[in-house]
Design a protein around this motif. Sequence first.
Motif, short mmCIF file in Angstrom:
data_model
loop_
_atom_site.label_atom_id
_atom_site.label_comp_id
_atom_site.label_asym_id
_atom_site.label_seq_id
_atom_site.Cartn_x
_atom_site.Cartn_y
_atom_site.Cartn_z
N GLU A 169 13.70 14.42 -44.68
CA GLU A 169 14.57 15.14 -45.62
C GLU A 169 15.82 14.32 -45.94
N ILE A 170 16.37 13.69 -44.91
CA ILE A 170 17.57 12.88 -45.11
C ILE A 170 17.26 11.67 -45.98
N LEU A 171 16.11 11.04 -45.75
CA LEU A 171 15.72 9.88 -46.56
C LEU A 171 15.50 10.28 -48.01
N GLN A 172 14.86 11.42 -48.23
CA GLN A 172 14.64 11.89 -49.59
C GLN A 172 15.96 12.14 -50.31
N GLU A 173 16.91 12.75 -49.58
CA GLU A 173 18.21 13.02 -50.19
C GLU A 173 18.96 11.73 -50.46
N ARG A 174 18.83 10.77 -49.55
CA ARG A 174 19.49 9.47 -49.76
C ARG A 174 18.92 8.77 -50.99
N ASN A 175 17.60 8.80 -51.13
CA ASN A 175 16.98 8.16 -52.29
C ASN A 175 17.40 8.84 -53.59
N ARG A 176 17.50 10.17 -53.55
CA ARG A 176 17.96 10.90 -54.74
C ARG A 176 19.40 10.52 -55.08
N SER A 177 20.24 10.42 -54.08
CA SER A 177 21.64 10.07 -54.28
C SER A 177 21.78 8.65 -54.83
N ILE A 178 20.90 7.76 -54.36
CA ILE A 178 20.95 6.38 -54.81
C ILE A 178 20.60 6.27 -56.30
N VAL A 179 19.60 7.02 -56.72
CA VAL A 179 19.22 7.00 -58.14
C VAL A 179 20.38 7.51 -59.00
N LEU A 180 20.99 8.61 -58.58
CA LEU A 180 22.12 9.15 -59.33
C LEU A 180 23.28 8.17 -59.36
N ARG A 181 23.57 7.58 -58.20
CA ARG A 181 24.67 6.62 -58.11
C ARG A 181 24.39 5.39 -58.96
N GLY A 182 23.13 4.95 -58.99
CA GLY A 182 22.76 3.81 -59.80
C GLY A 182 22.99 4.04 -61.27
N ASN A 183 22.68 5.24 -61.73
CA ASN A 183 22.91 5.58 -63.14
C ASN A 183 24.40 5.57 -63.46
N ILE A 184 25.20 6.12 -62.55
CA ILE A 184 26.65 6.16 -62.77
C ILE A 184 27.24 4.75 -62.76
N ILE A 185 26.84 3.96 -61.76
CA ILE A 185 27.34 2.59 -61.64
C ILE A 185 27.00 1.78 -62.88
N SER A 186 25.76 1.86 -63.33
CA SER A 186 25.33 1.05 -64.47
C SER A 186 26.10 1.40 -65.73
N THR A 187 26.30 2.69 -65.96
CA THR A 187 27.04 3.12 -67.15
C THR A 187 28.51 2.73 -67.06
N THR A 188 29.14 3.04 -65.93
CA THR A 188 30.57 2.79 -65.76
C THR A 188 30.89 1.30 -65.80
N GLU A 189 30.15 0.52 -65.03
CA GLU A 189 30.47 -0.90 -64.93
C GLU A 189 30.08 -1.67 -66.19
N THR A 190 29.02 -1.25 -66.88
CA THR A 190 28.69 -1.89 -68.15
C THR A 190 29.83 -1.70 -69.14
N ASN A 191 30.34 -0.48 -69.21
CA ASN A 191 31.46 -0.24 -70.13
C ASN A 191 32.72 -0.95 -69.69
N ARG A 192 32.93 -1.07 -68.39
CA ARG A 192 34.09 -1.81 -67.91
C ARG A 192 33.99 -3.27 -68.36
N ILE A 193 32.81 -3.84 -68.23
CA ILE A 193 32.61 -5.24 -68.62
C ILE A 193 32.84 -5.42 -70.11
N VAL A 194 32.32 -4.51 -70.92
CA VAL A 194 32.50 -4.59 -72.37
C VAL A 194 33.98 -4.58 -72.72
N ASN A 195 34.71 -3.63 -72.16
CA ASN A 195 36.12 -3.49 -72.51
C ASN A 195 36.99 -4.61 -71.95
#
Length: 266
Positions: free
Chosen positions: A148-174
């Motif tokens: 259960e903990i591993l499943q939750e960690r994997n879910r959190s990683i996917v969500l975090r990856g989406n946030i990181i990619s959007t945020t940091e891509t825009n940071r780089i552009v600006n």
Amino acid sequence: MSDMQTATRGWSDFSVAEWHRLSEISQRHEPAMRLAYMKAVQSRREVDTLALRNAITLLLVEVCDTSASVYGMVFNPNSPIYLFTIDRLVDKFTRGINLKESKDAVKSILPQGLGVAEQTSRLDTFGLDARAAVRLERMRQEGKSDREILQERNRSIVLRGNIISTTETNRIVNQSLIALWRDNAENELVAKARRRRQVEYRGTTRRRVMNQPHKTWMTRRDDKVCKYCDPLDGITARLDAEFDTRYGVFDSPPIHPNCRCFMVLG
């Protein structure tokens, strides 16, 4: 985006075209930022800084090269300002994956009497934000299974990856735009702005609008624009100044995780 929306916000045709151009560039490069994050998290060790640097460099070069053409500036990729900007962006991205805040948050709720090995294992928050890291630790303390903990960690990683990619891509552009403008400080358009001490504001309570070169804050104007960024759409500042917002001062977006705002010059 409808003509009515554009007219309501007071955007020029040029600004609309810039919004589309930067959006398209950002969307093309987001997968590379997501891949850099996922590879780092899967290794559970460290970020491949060489691959990350290459991905950031490719994005910076595309933004600066195309923007130089749009604004009549010069882009020399070997200029120290771009190398310095890339170093800072790599460091920011890396620290965003291995947040000290996450480790501190978990440490504050760890049970007493844990062995060194167990404590070290529980403090492995690499790739997680503080909220997710605490949630996983709470699950351990509640007796949830490793699966259960591993499943939750994997879910959190996917969500975090989406946030990181959007945020940091825009940071780089600006930040790439800022680097280009600073590197062209002797350019007549930029030089005019640097000679003025007055910050220009538009769309805020400060209505003193000066006729000078400036940078303008732009949201992506879709149904995902948040309540924090929506009021900032259209505010402006002198090129070498910071945006004066209700949340503080910023030299460029992003102002929060998942922020997708851009800037336009002039």
